[in-house]
Motif scaffolding. Structure first.
Motif, PDB file in Angstrom:
ATOM      1  N   ILE A  44       0.839  -1.202   0.000  1.00 38.07           N
ATOM      2  CA  ILE A  44       0.000   0.000   0.000  1.00 38.07           C
ATOM      3  C   ILE A  44       0.872   1.250   0.000  1.00 38.07           C
ATOM      4  O   ILE A  44       0.585   2.216  -0.697  1.00 38.07           O
ATOM      5  CB  ILE A  44      -0.984  -0.017   1.188  1.00 38.07           C
ATOM      6  N   ASP A  45       1.977   1.222   0.751  1.00 35.87           N
ATOM      7  CA  ASP A  45       2.899   2.355   0.743  1.00 35.87           C
ATOM      8  C   ASP A  45       3.544   2.548  -0.625  1.00 35.87           C
ATOM      9  O   ASP A  45       3.724   3.677  -1.079  1.00 35.87           O
ATOM     10  CB  ASP A  45       3.991   2.172   1.803  1.00 35.87           C
ATOM     11  N   ILE A  71       1.695 -10.200  -3.247  1.00 36.75           N
ATOM     12  CA  ILE A  71       1.051  -8.959  -2.818  1.00 36.75           C
ATOM     13  C   ILE A  71       0.329  -9.183  -1.493  1.00 36.75           C
ATOM     14  O   ILE A  71      -0.490 -10.087  -1.365  1.00 36.75           O
ATOM     15  CB  ILE A  71       0.052  -8.465  -3.883  1.00 36.75           C
ATOM     16  N   THR A  72       0.658  -8.322  -0.529  1.00 33.96           N
ATOM     17  CA  THR A  72      -0.017  -8.343   0.770  1.00 33.96           C
ATOM     18  C   THR A  72      -0.548  -6.947   1.033  1.00 33.96           C
ATOM     19  O   THR A  72       0.215  -5.992   1.097  1.00 33.96           O
ATOM     20  CB  THR A  72       0.950  -8.751   1.898  1.00 33.96           C
ATOM     21  N   MET A  73      -1.852  -6.841   1.182  1.00 38.32           N
ATOM     22  CA  MET A  73      -2.488  -5.549   1.429  1.00 38.32           C
ATOM     23  C   MET A  73      -3.344  -5.675   2.685  1.00 38.32           C
ATOM     24  O   MET A  73      -4.539  -5.910   2.612  1.00 38.32           O
ATOM     25  CB  MET A  73      -3.327  -5.135   0.220  1.00 38.32           C
ATOM     26  N   ARG A  74      -2.676  -5.562   3.832  1.00 44.08           N
ATOM     27  CA  ARG A  74      -3.360  -5.684   5.120  1.00 44.08           C
ATOM     28  C   ARG A  74      -3.022  -4.482   5.974  1.00 44.08           C
ATOM     29  O   ARG A  74      -2.031  -3.803   5.765  1.00 44.08           O
ATOM     30  CB  ARG A  74      -2.915  -6.945   5.844  1.00 44.08           C
ATOM     31  N   GLY A  75      -3.860  -4.287   6.999  1.00 43.99           N
ATOM     32  CA  GLY A  75      -3.596  -3.212   7.948  1.00 43.99           C
ATOM     33  C   GLY A  75      -4.039  -1.859   7.420  1.00 43.99           C
ATOM     34  O   GLY A  75      -4.972  -1.750   6.644  1.00 43.99           O
ATOM     35  N   HIS A  76      -3.356  -0.837   7.844  1.00 44.95           N
ATOM     36  CA  HIS A  76      -3.634   0.550   7.451  1.00 44.95           C
ATOM     37  C   HIS A  76      -5.033   0.992   7.869  1.00 44.95           C
ATOM     38  O   HIS A  76      -5.731   1.666   7.124  1.00 44.95           O
ATOM     39  CB  HIS A  76      -3.427   0.754   5.949  1.00 44.95           C
ATOM     40  N   GLU A  77      -5.446   0.616   9.070  1.00 46.63           N
ATOM     41  CA  GLU A  77      -6.764   1.017   9.546  1.00 46.63           C
ATOM     42  C   GLU A  77      -6.877   2.539   9.661  1.00 46.63           C
ATOM     43  O   GLU A  77      -7.942   3.104   9.495  1.00 46.63           O
ATOM     44  CB  GLU A  77      -7.075   0.369  10.902  1.00 46.63           C
ATOM     45  N   GLY A  78      -5.774   3.196   9.949  1.00 48.85           N
ATOM     46  CA  GLY A  78      -5.788   4.648  10.115  1.00 48.85           C
ATOM     47  C   GLY A  78      -6.168   5.407   8.859  1.00 48.85           C
ATOM     48  O   GLY A  78      -6.758   6.478   8.927  1.00 48.85           O
ATOM     49  N   ILE A  79      -5.839   4.848   7.701  1.00 45.31           N
ATOM     50  CA  ILE A  79      -6.154   5.542   6.451  1.00 45.31           C
ATOM     51  C   ILE A  79      -7.211   4.805   5.638  1.00 45.31           C
ATOM     52  O   ILE A  79      -7.453   5.131   4.493  1.00 45.31           O
ATOM     53  CB  ILE A  79      -4.890   5.758   5.597  1.00 45.31           C
ATOM     54  N   GLU A 101       1.746 -14.413  -7.933  1.00 45.23           N
ATOM     55  CA  GLU A 101       1.593 -15.796  -7.497  1.00 45.23           C
ATOM     56  C   GLU A 101       0.803 -15.908  -6.197  1.00 45.23           C
ATOM     57  O   GLU A 101       0.256 -16.972  -5.907  1.00 45.23           O
ATOM     58  CB  GLU A 101       2.963 -16.443  -7.311  1.00 45.23           C
ATOM     59  N   ALA A 102       0.778 -14.834  -5.409  1.00 46.77           N
ATOM     60  CA  ALA A 102       0.069 -14.878  -4.131  1.00 46.77           C
ATOM     61  C   ALA A 102      -0.542 -13.509  -3.847  1.00 46.77           C
ATOM     62  O   ALA A 102       0.108 -12.484  -4.040  1.00 46.77           O
ATOM     63  CB  ALA A 102       1.014 -15.266  -3.004  1.00 46.77           C
ATOM     64  N   PHE A 103      -1.779 -13.515  -3.387  1.00 45.85           N
ATOM     65  CA  PHE A 103      -2.459 -12.272  -3.020  1.00 45.85           C
ATOM     66  C   PHE A 103      -3.122 -12.454  -1.668  1.00 45.85           C
ATOM     67  O   PHE A 103      -3.829 -13.438  -1.442  1.00 45.85           O
ATOM     68  CB  PHE A 103      -3.515 -11.870  -4.056  1.00 45.85           C
ATOM     69  N   CYS A 104      -2.880 -11.500  -0.776  1.00 48.42           N
ATOM     70  CA  CYS A 104      -3.536 -11.467   0.522  1.00 48.42           C
ATOM     71  C   CYS A 104      -4.091 -10.060   0.695  1.00 48.42           C
ATOM     72  O   CYS A 104      -3.334  -9.088   0.690  1.00 48.42           O
ATOM     73  CB  CYS A 104      -2.538 -11.793   1.638  1.00 48.42           C
ATOM     74  N   GLY A 105      -5.405  -9.942   0.812  1.00 41.80           N
ATOM     75  CA  GLY A 105      -6.023  -8.630   0.921  1.00 41.80           C
ATOM     76  C   GLY A 105      -7.053  -8.561   2.019  1.00 41.80           C
ATOM     77  O   GLY A 105      -7.834  -9.498   2.221  1.00 41.80           O
ATOM     78  N   GLU A 106      -7.053  -7.450   2.715  1.00 37.33           N
ATOM     79  CA  GLU A 106      -8.020  -7.196   3.779  1.00 37.33           C
ATOM     80  C   GLU A 106      -8.922  -6.049   3.330  1.00 37.33           C
ATOM     81  O   GLU A 106      -8.427  -4.984   2.976  1.00 37.33           O
ATOM     82  CB  GLU A 106      -7.273  -6.831   5.064  1.00 37.33           C
TER      83      GLU A 106
END
Length: 157
Positions: A44-45, A71-79, A101-106
């Motif tokens: 995300i950054d 790709i990991t797109m987790r966290g960033h609750e503040g924004i 090959e791998a995707f993790c998204g919240e």
């Protein structure tokens, strides 16, 4: 009188060029060093801020598919309220150029994203979706059918 003004203009231009050259410190970094730096950042950054550092960071973050293989797109609750996580996830998939090959998204998925994911990432082996409440059974089924190499699947609500 005009000659004084012209020399002052030249000094200001020269000073501006020197400041610009001093700011672009990463321009001379080898590509593998730059990628090692970008791999340490959160995706995300990279999507929201790395483009603004300098020309070489922008080029690497946009044109280097190896950066987007896992790709990991987790966290960033503040924004979370200020960003469109689904849009960022689509942009990350686009930048992977079919090599993801791998995707993790919240909070990053809905049926439309899953269809896009299955089209853009034919070699996806791992998929983890966390709190993606907009995904329906039908959309999920279609996406999984279109991912023949999928080995690992994780769903968390």
């Amino acid at each position: 009188m005009p000659s004084r003004r012209l020399s002052g203009l030249r000094r200001r231009r020269r000073a501006r060029r020197q400041r610009r050259a001093a700011r672009d410190w990463a321009e001379g970094l080898p590509a593998d060093v730059l990628l090692a730096i970008l791999h340490r950042l959160d995706h995300i950054d990279v999507l929201t801020a790395a483009d603004r550092v300098c020309r070489s960071w922008r080029r690497a973050s946009r044109e280097e598919p190896s950066l987007w293989r896992w790709i990991t797109m987790r966290g960033h609750e503040g924004i979370a309220r200020r960003i469109n996580r689904g849009g960022l996830a689509c942009e990350a998939m686009r930048r992977s150029a079919g090599q993801c090959e791998a995707f993790c998204g919240e909070y990053a998925g809905n049926d439309g994203f899953l269809v896009y994911l299955s089209e853009q990432s034919p070699c996806l082996r791992s998929l983890r979706l966390i709190s993606c409440n907009d995904v329906t059974d039908m959309g999920f089924t279609e996406a999984v059918k279109a991912l023949p190499l999928l080995e690992e699947l994780g769903l968390a609500m």
